[in-house]
Scaffold this motif. Structure first.
Motif, mmCIF file in Angstrom:
data_model
loop_
_atom_site.group_PDB
_atom_site.id
_atom_site.type_symbol
_atom_site.label_atom_id
_atom_site.label_comp_id
_atom_site.label_asym_id
_atom_site.label_seq_id
_atom_site.Cartn_x
_atom_site.Cartn_y
_atom_site.Cartn_z
ATOM 1 N N LEU A 48 0.839 -1.189 0.000
ATOM 2 C CA LEU A 48 0.000 0.000 0.000
ATOM 3 C C LEU A 48 0.884 1.254 0.000
ATOM 4 C CD1 LEU A 48 -2.903 1.165 0.380
ATOM 5 C CD2 LEU A 48 -2.470 1.049 2.836
ATOM 6 N N TYR A 68 -6.702 -4.169 4.203
ATOM 7 C CA TYR A 68 -6.503 -2.724 4.230
ATOM 8 C C TYR A 68 -7.494 -2.043 5.174
ATOM 9 C CZ TYR A 68 -3.344 -3.023 0.221
ATOM 10 O OH TYR A 68 -2.297 -3.297 -0.608
ATOM 11 N N GLU A 438 -4.098 -5.134 -3.281
ATOM 12 C CA GLU A 438 -2.644 -5.123 -3.217
ATOM 13 C C GLU A 438 -2.062 -5.422 -4.589
ATOM 14 O OE1 GLU A 438 1.022 -7.717 -1.372
ATOM 15 O OE2 GLU A 438 -1.035 -8.288 -0.947
#
Length: 446
Positions: A48, A68, A438
């Motif tokens: 990220l 996330y 990702e």
């Protein structure tokens, strides 16, 4: 244009910067903090970055992946996704928003989810909270996952197993006839056992232990002995790949009291291998003789795939047992027979994961017998395995082959050095389940 996510931006701007006193956290700092927390808690590296945080704040993505979301909640100190403005898709809007792609590429997860949602509606179409068709569909899904494992990408199968587990437990919270309750526990148990097997293959036997403990409770609640047997087989596998061969043998031997179908052949063969690896030679030979005399009851329904022990899979376990007993010629004899049977098997019942492991036993036997060319020939199809199927046990066994090529016998051999280089390239890229966001971020940054 997408509506900006003001809640996310506000949460970031009220979080102090870790590097600049008096300033708020930047997008890059937020991304770095999330990645650090995910690494510390999951032992998985994520990529990220600030660009993706900017994308979230612009509202271009309204529902990032679970990893996330967890990291962002932790770093920004909120309890729920809604506090960060995250909402799942489904509201009104243009069919193909400006600047976005209407390609079907990357829609695999959405397709799976839509099918799961349709299946869940079966319960509403039947008179009770769960009916025969719902239970039948759950078990059909389990069979499809087991039979397709290591033949198609792992991530959708993993997600579908989670969905089956969750749906079965949701239905169990309602009211249904006793037989349907048992069948729901069985569905949940099979799904958990699949998750345990996949977790081992993905290098997390510790996670697999959690799945199999609950799977055993479900198997007991269901009363299905064949499920009990395969849970024990999976627990054997979990212990085996943690080098705890004594406990692996205990699981295999305990499972035999429940086994009737091909699980009996697997568990008997696995017990022989465990005992051989534990150095209990006489017991191993006795167990191997018992395994070779085991005939599964053909009347027992088989789930298939990882929950099916064919003669070739059993022969592979026998070859590994002889390898542990220091008998490379017998190893090669059983491994050659196993590979030949695998190559003749119909695609529907062919187990590619077991086949690769048996080919590595061929390689090891050839190396121990001083037959480098034979080893190279048997290793070639294994090294052609696609990255997504390079599971941790396979990587481990390939690394053992590399160690054999570095022994004194092959230390100066140019052919052995070529094999070592090929293996180094192979083990650099193990399989993993990665968050789709990702992957998307990685491609953008590349």
């Amino acid at each position: 244009m997408s509506e900006p996510n003001e809640l996310l931006r506000a949460a970031r701007e009220r979080t102090p910067s870790p590097s600049t006193p008096g300033a708020h956290m930047s997008r890059a700092e937020l991304a770095e903090a999330v990645c650090a927390w995910l690494w510390a808690t999951t032992d998985t590296r994520y990529e990220l970055d600030g660009h993706y945080i900017a994308k979230l704040e612009r509202g271009a993505v309204r529902w990032p992946g679970a990893a996330y979301r967890s990291g962002l909640r932790q770093v920004l100190n909120v309890a729920t996704d809604s506090e960060l403005g995250f909402t799942q898709a489904g509201g009104p809007g243009p069919l193909c928003p400006e600047g976005s792609s209407c390609s079907m590429a990357g829609m695999e997860d959405e397709l799976i989810d839509s099918g799961d949602e349709s299946i869940s509606l079966l319960a509403l179409a039947e008179e009770s909270n769960v009916g025969g068709l719902t239970v039948e569909q759950l078990h059909a899904d389990i069979q499809r996952i087991a039979q397709n494992y290591l033949k198609v990408p792992t991530k959708p199968l993993f997600q579908r197993s989670v969905a089956i587990r969750d749906r079965a437990f949701r239905l169990l919270s309602g009211r249904q006839p006793p037989q349907q309750t048992r069948d729901l526990y069985a569905a949940a148990g099979w799904a958990l056992t699949l998750l345990g097997w996949m977790s081992v293959d993905l290098g997390r036997p510790d996670v697999a232990e959690s799945h199999t403990r609950t799977a055993w409770a479900c198997a007991d609640a269901s009363g299905y002995n064949e499920l009990r047997a395969w849970v024990r087989a999976t627990q054997h596998t979990v212990a085996f790949w943690q080098d705890d061969v004594e406990h692996a043998a205990e699981f295999a031997q305990d499972g035999l009291q429940y086994a009737a179908g091909s699980s009996a052949l697997f568990l008997a063969s696995a017990a022989a291998l465990d005992l051989a690896r534990a150095g209990r030679t006489d017991e191993a030979r006795e167990a191997l003789d018992q395994a070779q005399r085991t005939t599964p009851d053909s009347a027992v329904p088989e789930v298939g795939g990882v929950f099916l022990c064919t003669p070739e899979r059993a022969a592979g376990l026998w070859s590994d047992t002889h390898l542990a007993l220091g008998e490379p010629r017998l190893t090669l004899e059983h491994a050659d027979r196993s590979v030949s049977l695998f190559e003749q098997a119909p695609h529907a019942v062919r187990n590619p994961g077991s086949e690769r492991m048996v080919r590595l036993q061929q390689v090891k036997a050839h190396l121990l017998l001083g037959e480098l060319d034979g080893a190279r020939e048997c290793l070639t199809p294994v090294l052609a395995t696609k990255t997504e199927y390079r599971m941790r046990p396979l990587i481990h066994r390939v690394s053992e082959v590399a160690a054999l090529t570095r022994t004194t016998q092959y230390a100066e051999d140019p052919k052995a050095q070529v094999l070592q280089q090929a293996i180094r390239e192979f083990v650099r890229f193990p399989a993993t389940i990665r968050d789709p966001l990702e992957q998307a971020t990685s491609k953008v940054n590349a």
